[in-house]
Design a protein around this motif. Structure first.
Motif, PDB file in Angstrom:
ATOM      1  N   SER A  27       8.715  10.663 -39.701  1.00  0.00           N
ATOM      2  CA  SER A  27      10.175  10.595 -39.713  1.00  0.00           C
ATOM      3  C   SER A  27      10.813  11.938 -40.049  1.00  0.00           C
ATOM      4  N   ARG A  28      10.047  12.831 -40.650  1.00  0.00           N
ATOM      5  CA  ARG A  28      10.587  14.134 -41.050  1.00  0.00           C
ATOM      6  C   ARG A  28      10.005  15.272 -40.218  1.00  0.00           C
ATOM      7  N   ALA A  29       9.321  14.947 -39.162  1.00  0.00           N
ATOM      8  CA  ALA A  29       8.593  15.968 -38.400  1.00  0.00           C
ATOM      9  C   ALA A  29       9.507  17.115 -37.960  1.00  0.00           C
ATOM     10  N   ARG A  30      10.677  16.787 -37.448  1.00  0.00           N
ATOM     11  CA  ARG A  30      11.571  17.837 -36.970  1.00  0.00           C
ATOM     12  C   ARG A  30      12.027  18.732 -38.123  1.00  0.00           C
ATOM     13  N   SER A  31      12.425  18.128 -39.263  1.00  0.00           N
ATOM     14  CA  SER A  31      12.881  18.906 -40.419  1.00  0.00           C
ATOM     15  C   SER A  31      11.777  19.812 -40.948  1.00  0.00           C
ATOM     16  N   VAL A  32      10.552  19.265 -41.035  1.00  0.00           N
ATOM     17  CA  VAL A  32       9.445  20.047 -41.584  1.00  0.00           C
ATOM     18  C   VAL A  32       9.107  21.226 -40.679  1.00  0.00           C
ATOM     19  N   ARG A  33       9.096  20.997 -39.381  1.00  0.00           N
ATOM     20  CA  ARG A  33       8.802  22.112 -38.458  1.00  0.00           C
ATOM     21  C   ARG A  33       9.848  23.206 -38.587  1.00  0.00           C
ATOM     22  N   ARG A  34      11.099  22.803 -38.706  1.00  0.00           N
ATOM     23  CA  ARG A  34      12.162  23.809 -38.845  1.00  0.00           C
ATOM     24  C   ARG A  34      12.038  24.537 -40.173  1.00  0.00           C
ATOM     25  N   LEU A  35      11.740  23.781 -41.227  1.00  0.00           N
ATOM     26  CA  LEU A  35      11.556  24.396 -42.546  1.00  0.00           C
ATOM     27  C   LEU A  35      10.447  25.438 -42.510  1.00  0.00           C
ATOM     28  N   ARG A  36       9.316  25.073 -41.951  1.00  0.00           N
ATOM     29  CA  ARG A  36       8.180  26.002 -41.912  1.00  0.00           C
ATOM     30  C   ARG A  36       8.518  27.259 -41.118  1.00  0.00           C
ATOM     31  N   ASP A  37       9.239  27.081 -40.032  1.00  0.00           N
ATOM     32  CA  ASP A  37       9.613  28.229 -39.219  1.00  0.00           C
ATOM     33  C   ASP A  37      10.556  29.158 -39.979  1.00  0.00           C
ATOM     34  N   ILE A  38      11.547  28.578 -40.653  1.00  0.00           N
ATOM     35  CA  ILE A  38      12.525  29.382 -41.389  1.00  0.00           C
ATOM     36  C   ILE A  38      11.870  30.085 -42.574  1.00  0.00           C
ATOM     37  N   VAL A  39      11.024  29.367 -43.311  1.00  0.00           N
ATOM     38  CA  VAL A  39      10.359  29.961 -44.473  1.00  0.00           C
ATOM     39  C   VAL A  39       9.432  31.092 -44.041  1.00  0.00           C
ATOM     40  N   SER A  40       8.804  30.947 -42.880  1.00  0.00           N
ATOM     41  CA  SER A  40       7.910  32.012 -42.403  1.00  0.00           C
ATOM     42  C   SER A  40       8.688  33.295 -42.121  1.00  0.00           C
ATOM     43  N   GLN A  41       9.988  33.172 -41.829  1.00  0.00           N
ATOM     44  CA  GLN A  41      10.824  34.347 -41.570  1.00  0.00           C
ATOM     45  C   GLN A  41      11.309  35.011 -42.858  1.00  0.00           C
ATOM     46  N   PHE A  42      11.119  34.319 -43.972  1.00  0.00           N
ATOM     47  CA  PHE A  42      11.603  34.843 -45.254  1.00  0.00           C
ATOM     48  C   PHE A  42      10.963  36.186 -45.589  1.00  0.00           C
ATOM     49  N   ARG A  43       9.728  36.375 -45.157  1.00  0.00           N
ATOM     50  CA  ARG A  43       9.015  37.628 -45.453  1.00  0.00           C
ATOM     51  C   ARG A  43       9.676  38.842 -44.816  1.00  0.00           C
ATOM     52  N   LYS A  44      10.550  38.626 -43.865  1.00  0.00           N
ATOM     53  CA  LYS A  44      11.213  39.739 -43.187  1.00  0.00           C
ATOM     54  C   LYS A  44      12.560  40.087 -43.816  1.00  0.00           C
ATOM     55  N   THR A  45      12.929  39.398 -44.886  1.00  0.00           N
ATOM     56  CA  THR A  45      14.265  39.578 -45.460  1.00  0.00           C
ATOM     57  C   THR A  45      14.270  40.561 -46.625  1.00  0.00           C
ATOM     58  N   GLU A  46      15.457  41.049 -46.919  1.00  0.00           N
ATOM     59  CA  GLU A  46      15.650  41.929 -48.078  1.00  0.00           C
ATOM     60  C   GLU A  46      15.338  41.186 -49.367  1.00  0.00           C
ATOM     61  N   GLN A  47      15.645  39.898 -49.416  1.00  0.00           N
ATOM     62  CA  GLN A  47      15.382  39.112 -50.622  1.00  0.00           C
ATOM     63  C   GLN A  47      13.888  39.059 -50.941  1.00  0.00           C
ATOM     64  N   TYR A  48      13.061  38.905 -49.915  1.00  0.00           N
ATOM     65  CA  TYR A  48      11.610  38.885 -50.143  1.00  0.00           C
ATOM     66  C   TYR A  48      11.117  40.256 -50.619  1.00  0.00           C
ATOM     67  N   LEU A  49      11.631  41.317 -50.006  1.00  0.00           N
ATOM     68  CA  LEU A  49      11.247  42.668 -50.428  1.00  0.00           C
ATOM     69  C   LEU A  49      11.560  42.878 -51.906  1.00  0.00           C
ATOM     70  N   MET A  50      12.727  42.424 -52.350  1.00  0.00           N
ATOM     71  CA  MET A  50      13.104  42.590 -53.752  1.00  0.00           C
ATOM     72  C   MET A  50      12.222  41.747 -54.676  1.00  0.00           C
ATOM     73  N   LEU A  51      11.781  40.586 -54.197  1.00  0.00           N
ATOM     74  CA  LEU A  51      10.856  39.776 -54.993  1.00  0.00           C
ATOM     75  C   LEU A  51       9.516  40.489 -55.158  1.00  0.00           C
ATOM     76  N   THR A  52       9.022  41.102 -54.090  1.00  0.00           N
ATOM     77  CA  THR A  52       7.744  41.824 -54.199  1.00  0.00           C
ATOM     78  C   THR A  52       7.875  43.025 -55.126  1.00  0.00           C
ATOM     79  N   ARG A  53       9.033  43.686 -55.099  1.00  0.00           N
ATOM     80  CA  ARG A  53       9.248  44.802 -56.020  1.00  0.00           C
ATOM     81  C   ARG A  53       9.287  44.300 -57.460  1.00  0.00           C
ATOM     82  N   LEU A  54       9.869  43.135 -57.644  1.00  0.00           N
ATOM     83  CA  LEU A  54       9.943  42.549 -58.976  1.00  0.00           C
ATOM     84  C   LEU A  54       8.547  42.285 -59.516  1.00  0.00           C
ATOM     85  N   VAL A  55       7.658  41.820 -58.670  1.00  0.00           N
ATOM     86  CA  VAL A  55       6.258  41.623 -59.081  1.00  0.00           C
ATOM     87  C   VAL A  55       5.645  42.949 -59.504  1.00  0.00           C
TER      88      VAL A  55
END
Length: 432
Positions: A120-148
């Motif tokens: 019942s959630r297949a469409r939402s989960v696929r979209r979630l996974r796709d969007i989260v996979s793009q997070f690594r390309k964002t400025e927010q992710y870069l700042m998180l890695t710097r924080l580490v």
């Protein structure tokens, strides 16, 4: 409620938070106040990375409503970032919990390959996974890695082979621009600024302990008592990446007095009292040229630097030459000088002048030149920090030994800024 309506503002930092999004934030705040970090990391992975099997149906329902928005890929990285910082802000206060920050950020390296169990959630989960996979390309992710990196600074003999980015934790004056953006959530700003204060305090404490150790050891040596009483001294290692000689020279340069008995602060105050009152802008630029050149080796300046600096000042706002100097012109002039001397963050990002200064004058005198401008107009300190952050980001992945010039100037500036704008006072221990 139509989720997309609450995201209609172009500026994410000022828009309204939807009820569905608030459910996520309240959920993680509740979890971090009651559960161990390893449990929360597992929860985070299950909800956001894998996307299936999460037991709290209200949270899952709110997430699915957000994912139904056609514009969710535009803003979801902000939601992820804020959820991360709700957790990090609490973990950072407890040394035992701090390793969980790296575990949390490492989750984004994983992309689930297993199928979606909840049909019942297949469409939402696929979209979630796709969007989260793009997070690594964002400025927010870069700042998180710097924080580490800030929380897990590399040490040991292999440090010079590590990327420059692993040194971010050493330089609190870079935090505002390397770890924060205009759209950073309040949790992130609170966390980063708390770390900035803590690191700055440690920088000053380590320098103070090192100077006191050197002074006491030198005193015992002069008295011929070093062999007898030296064992009772508490050793303090050089806290910088400079050599002992470079560190001592820099301490003397920025805490001591010149041959005329004046400090950098004295020189700036004298210049302002003589040249910044009731003068035209052109007259001020002429005097500023002489003020800056007094800190430059004449043999180097005569080659090309003097002419380049003079032309830079001539070209600055010539339409205002006959006006009286005001605060706006002072700030803009000093800011443009940093573009010329360091790097223009909005232009081609060329920094040939900066490298040439460091190679010919050395890190200490180059820092002294920048300090002359800062002390003339303290409002431009954030402008300098931004330009240094631009260079740091540009060389972030380079090995430290391949950008030794940049490491040296960052270390020297760390020292100079601490002595000039911090609470560290070692003038009593410095003798030129």
């Amino acid at each position: 409620m139509n989720v997309s309506s609450s995201y209609s503002r172009s500026n994410y930092s000022t828009r309204l938070v939807s009820p569905q999004e608030q459910v996520l934030y309240d959920h993680w705040l509740s979890c971090v106040n009651s559960e161990q970090p390893d449990v929360i990391v597992q929860r985070f992975s299950q909800l956001f990375i894998d996307g299936t099997g999460y037991e709290d149906r209200q949270v899952v329902g709110s997430l699915d409503e957000i994912l139904q928005d056609n514009q969710v890929d535009v803003y979801f990285h902000h939601i992820l970032n804020r959820c991360c910082h709700i957790l990090i802000n609490r973990w950072q206060r407890n040394r035992e919990y701090q390793p969980a920050v790296a575990d949390l950020v490492a989750l984004f390296d994983y992309y689930p390959s297993n199928g979606v169990r909840e049909v019942s959630r297949a469409r939402s989960v696929r979209r979630l996974r796709d969007i989260v996979s793009q997070f690594r390309k964002t400025e927010q992710y870069l700042m998180l890695t710097r924080l580490v990196q800030v929380m897990n600074e590399a040490n040991g003999p292999e440090r010079s082979r590590q990327p420059l980015g692993t040194l971010i934790g050493r330089y609190p004056y870079l935090y505002e621009h390397c770890l924060l953006s205009d759209e950073s959530p309040k949790e992130q700003k609170t966390h980063v600024r708390r770390m900035q204060r803590q690191v700055q305090k440690k920088v000053e404490l380590d320098l103070s302990q090192y100077v006191n150790y050197r002074v006491r050891r030198s005193r015992l040596k002069r008295q011929g008592l070093l062999d007898k009483q030296g064992q009772w001294l508490r050793p303090a290692e050089n806290p910088t990446l400079l050599s002992d000689r470079e560190l001592v020279d820099s301490l003397q340069q920025f805490s001591g007095k010149n041959s005329e008995g004046r400090t950098y602060t004295d020189l700036a105050l004298l210049f302002r009292s003589q040249c910044c009152e009731a003068v035209t802008f052109k007259s001020f630029k002429d005097d500023l040229y002489e003020y800056l050149l007094s800190g430059v080796d004449p043999s180097y300046g005569r080659q090309h630097f003097n002419d380049a600096l003079y032309q830079q000042l001539v070209d600055l706002y010539p339409e205002n030459n006959n006006q009286r100097l005001n605060d706006f012109l002072l700030v803009r002039t000093c800011s443009q000088l940093f573009n010329f001397l360091v790097v223009d963050p909005m232009g081609a990002r060329s920094h040939f002048v900066f490298i040439d200064l460091i190679n010919n004058l050395g890190a200490t005198l180059t820092t002294g030149l920048l300090l002359r401008i800062l002390l003339l107009c303290r409002k431009v300190k954030p402008y300098l920090e931004r330009r240094l952050s631009t260079l740091f980001s540009h060389y972030e992945l380079a090995k430290q030994d391949s950008v030794a010039w940049l490491v040296k100037i960052l270390e020297t500036l760390n020292l100079a800024l601490s002595l000039t704008f911090g609470h560290l006072d070692i003038s009593h221990a410095i003798a030129r």
